[in-house]
Design a protein around this motif. Sequence first.
Motif: not given
Length: 272
Positions: A215-219, A251-256, A155-164
Amino acid sequence: MNPHQEAKTKAAMTYNAAADHFDHPVSSFWHRFGRRTIERLDLQAGERVLDVCSGSGGSALPAADRVGADGYVVATDLAGRLIDLARAKAEAQGLANIEFRIDDMLALGYPDHSFDAVVCVFGIFFVPDMSEAARELWRMVKPGGRLAITTWGPNLFEPANGAFWDSIERERPDLHRAFNPWDRISEPEGLRQMLAEAGVHNVDILAESDTHPLNEPEDWWKIAMGSGYRGTLEQLNIDAFEQVRQSNLSRLFEKRVTAIETNVIYAIATKK
């Protein structure tokens, strides 16, 4: 181009491009896990160490510090821009016991039993035949010495990996990946089996669960730009790049999302 040469070229291009973000503070995990690998290896003063796939020095620099002035570290990577970053840090830290090489870990040319320890952090999966690579690294370990392989857990970098990858699939389905090279060794048993195929036994394996804060999705986007995802992003035109970025961050912002998974597996084999 043979598979190994193709993999080398791709890795060098990807990480030379990623060098502009590789050492950004949001990607501090590279150095955190590099230091942790060296701590587990328990290097002694005066030992000789080979660090392959060194990146910007996450494990090589702590190794040089540990072995002291009587020890020596050789740090190698295919990406010259990352080696430049590592060399600058070594100079800033006054480390005179470390040598840097832009080279292929399968063609370094050192004799058998050249090093007290050989280290590969987040790099063994870049070659098509991981067992071949592990066998070559093991060859250079002295009797009584150690080989340290650190790789990603599940699960590397999830949930951001899946969104990517969802955003990539919408824009460029041809670039979407269904399989990561490290998936085969993302569980202890898979890693142990790969090493056994290389003739490497007597292995101590530790799987650790971890997360990395955002700290924020931009990270997350800075992490993507300074990692292997950069190879995919470099193939997008300007419009597709921006669409992927906006979709990913939305997606990251919506999912907080405030953290991503960074599970790691450490393997240390001792040569009898």
